[in-house]
Write a protein that holds these residues in place. Structure first.
Motif, mmCIF file in Angstrom:
data_model
loop_
_atom_site.group_PDB
_atom_site.id
_atom_site.type_symbol
_atom_site.label_atom_id
_atom_site.label_comp_id
_atom_site.label_asym_id
_atom_site.label_seq_id
_atom_site.Cartn_x
_atom_site.Cartn_y
_atom_site.Cartn_z
ATOM 1 N N LYS A 54 0.804 -1.226 0.000
ATOM 2 C CA LYS A 54 0.000 0.000 0.000
ATOM 3 C C LYS A 54 0.836 1.275 0.000
ATOM 4 C CE LYS A 54 -3.420 1.239 2.562
ATOM 5 N NZ LYS A 54 -4.812 1.529 2.373
ATOM 6 N N ARG A 56 1.983 2.328 2.930
ATOM 7 C CA ARG A 56 1.338 2.926 4.106
ATOM 8 C C ARG A 56 2.364 3.228 5.185
ATOM 9 N NH1 ARG A 56 -4.231 1.956 6.164
ATOM 10 N NH2 ARG A 56 -4.311 1.891 8.416
ATOM 11 N N SER A 141 -8.028 -0.682 3.805
ATOM 12 C CA SER A 141 -8.624 -0.525 2.487
ATOM 13 C C SER A 141 -7.537 -0.788 1.437
ATOM 14 C CB SER A 141 -9.208 0.876 2.332
ATOM 15 O OG SER A 141 -8.269 1.855 2.737
ATOM 16 N N ASN A 143 -6.437 0.333 -1.332
ATOM 17 C CA ASN A 143 -5.972 1.391 -2.241
ATOM 18 C C ASN A 143 -4.502 1.675 -1.967
ATOM 19 O OD1 ASN A 143 -7.523 2.362 0.258
ATOM 20 N ND2 ASN A 143 -6.059 4.031 -0.089
ATOM 21 N N SER A 149 -10.664 4.905 -1.443
ATOM 22 C CA SER A 149 -10.777 3.471 -1.163
ATOM 23 C C SER A 149 -11.446 2.766 -2.342
ATOM 24 C CB SER A 149 -11.591 3.252 0.111
ATOM 25 O OG SER A 149 -10.919 3.794 1.208
ATOM 26 N N GLU A 178 -15.859 3.204 4.410
ATOM 27 C CA GLU A 178 -15.291 2.285 5.392
ATOM 28 C C GLU A 178 -16.101 2.285 6.690
ATOM 29 O OE1 GLU A 178 -13.930 4.983 4.200
ATOM 30 O OE2 GLU A 178 -11.954 4.638 3.331
HETATM 31 MG MG MG Z 1 -7.995 3.361 4.251
#
Ligand code: MG
Ligand code: TXA
Length: 345
Positions: A54, A56, A141, A143, A149, A178
């Motif tokens: 991701k 992230r 999520s 994405n 998302s 979400e």
């Molecule tokens: Mg998210």
């Protein structure tokens, strides 16, 4: 990062996805809210792959998904009565509850916090996958970090192709935003992210008031530390600059006529817009429809042949979960007759 020839599986061929998860890989899976990027929540290695795929930030914790209530006890160090009441009322479904974590939850999963977010999704594929794997699935999520998302398997493919071996196609997500995130660790229940389950519904079940975090509809002040690490990151942003507009169809179209911007609007606005390039995300009074289409339209908005887009937004306080996402995607730029509940107190 290992690269894959990503395959989209239909819902009647889940076994390659189960095997991939059991061997520590991560896969895209449908839930009733948005698609998730799932991996073994109890494995440091699998969870690291989720963060890598991701892009992230590692301090932003993941939600741990379970299929049955018995699975929660080993994951938390305390399961208060309020959590039991909410589980009984809303699980399986779009509610995430934050509780003190047990030793079983790796620090990577919880972003180094001593709490863990738990949700029991109601999507039959997600339920079946958790049961078949035999461990809880961490799933943010699916994405790329910062993007809207994903609510279809193709959105996940667009964002993560080459980075995951499989995406299971469960069709479009029915809810589209979400889950509601509720912090149950402090004195009072605290809403950290609005979703399909409203604070009023939670309050009715707990028979106490729910505190709504001040950042849900406002920019976070730089000096405030975020109770939910996800709050401080940029979210849901298309490349197209967006501005939200509050007011009637007449005022909205009037404002657009003064610009050369495009429109992300309600179905009812279309007749007013003449040649203005426009996409609609549902009827003005149908918040469930707006919620289901919102993220798909935020992905499509970049295809409009304009340099900016004015988004017609609902002025109803019941639109909390939609406005929370729209405000972030528009970097909090707003115009028109601002509803009172959006004014900073
Ligand atoms: Mg998210
Ligand atoms: O509907 C959903 O919840 C979807 C589907 C896939 O289940 N998942 C999802 O995950 O939205 P994610 O990672 O995109 O969002 C989780 C949010 C983040 O804002 C994160 O910071 C917050 O929940 N969160 C997770 N664990 C937390 C914790 N222990 N304390 C505070 N916030 C937490």
């Amino acid at each position: 990062m290992k690269m894959f020839d990503t395959k989209i599986l239909s819902c009647d061929t889940l076994s390659p996805a189960v095997e991939a998860l059991q061997s520590g890989e991560v896969v895209g899976l449908p839930t009733e809210t948005v698609y998730g990027l799932a991996g073994n929540a109890l494995s440091n290695e699998a969870v690291s792959k989720i963060f890598a795929a991701k892009g992230r930030p590692s301090d932003n914790p993941l939600i741990v998904h379970i299929a049955t209530l018995e699975e929660i006890k080993p994951l938390v160090s305390n399961f208060p009565k309020d959590a039991a009441l909410l589980a009984d009322a809303f699980w399986p479904g779009p509610l995430t509850i934050i509780l003190p974590k047990s030793e079983k939850i790796p620090a990577k999963t919880s972003g180094g916090l001593d709490t863990v977010a738990i949700r029991m999704p109601r999507h039959p594929i997600m339920q079946e996958m958790i049961q078949a794997c035999g461990f809880p699935l961490a799933a943010p999520s699916a994405n790329r970090s910062g993007a809207p998302s994903p609510t279809t398997a193709l959105h996940v493919f667009d964002d993560l192709k080459g980075r995951v071996p499989y995406i299971v196609d469960g069709g479009p997500c029915s809810i589209g935003v979400e889950s509601t995130v509720l912090y149950l660790v402090g004195e009072e229940p605290l809403l950290l992210r609005p979703g399909a389950i409203s604070p009023e519904e939670i309050s009715a079940v707990l028979n106490k008031s729910v505190v709504i975090h001040g950042n849900l509809l406002h920019i976070m002040a730089e000096d405030v530390s975020a109770p939910s690490p996800g709050m401080k990151y940029q979210h849901y942003a298309p490349t197209m600059p967006l501005t939200l507009f509050f007011g009637s169809s007449e005022d909205y179209s009037g404002r657009l006529m003064e610009t050369n911007w495009g429109a992300l609007c309600f179905k009812e606005d279309i007749p007013y817009l003449e040649t203005i390039p426009a996409l609609s995300y549902g009827h003005e009074d149908n918040l469930a429809e707006q919620s289901a289409q919102l993220f798909a339209m935020l992905r499509m908005v970049d295809t409009l042949p304009v340099e900016q887009v004015l988004v017609h937004a609902s002025s109803s306080p019941d639109a909390l979960s939609i406005l929370n996402r729209l405000l972030r995607s528009a970097a909090f730029r707003i115009e028109g007759t601002i509803p009172e509940f959006l004014e900073r107190k």
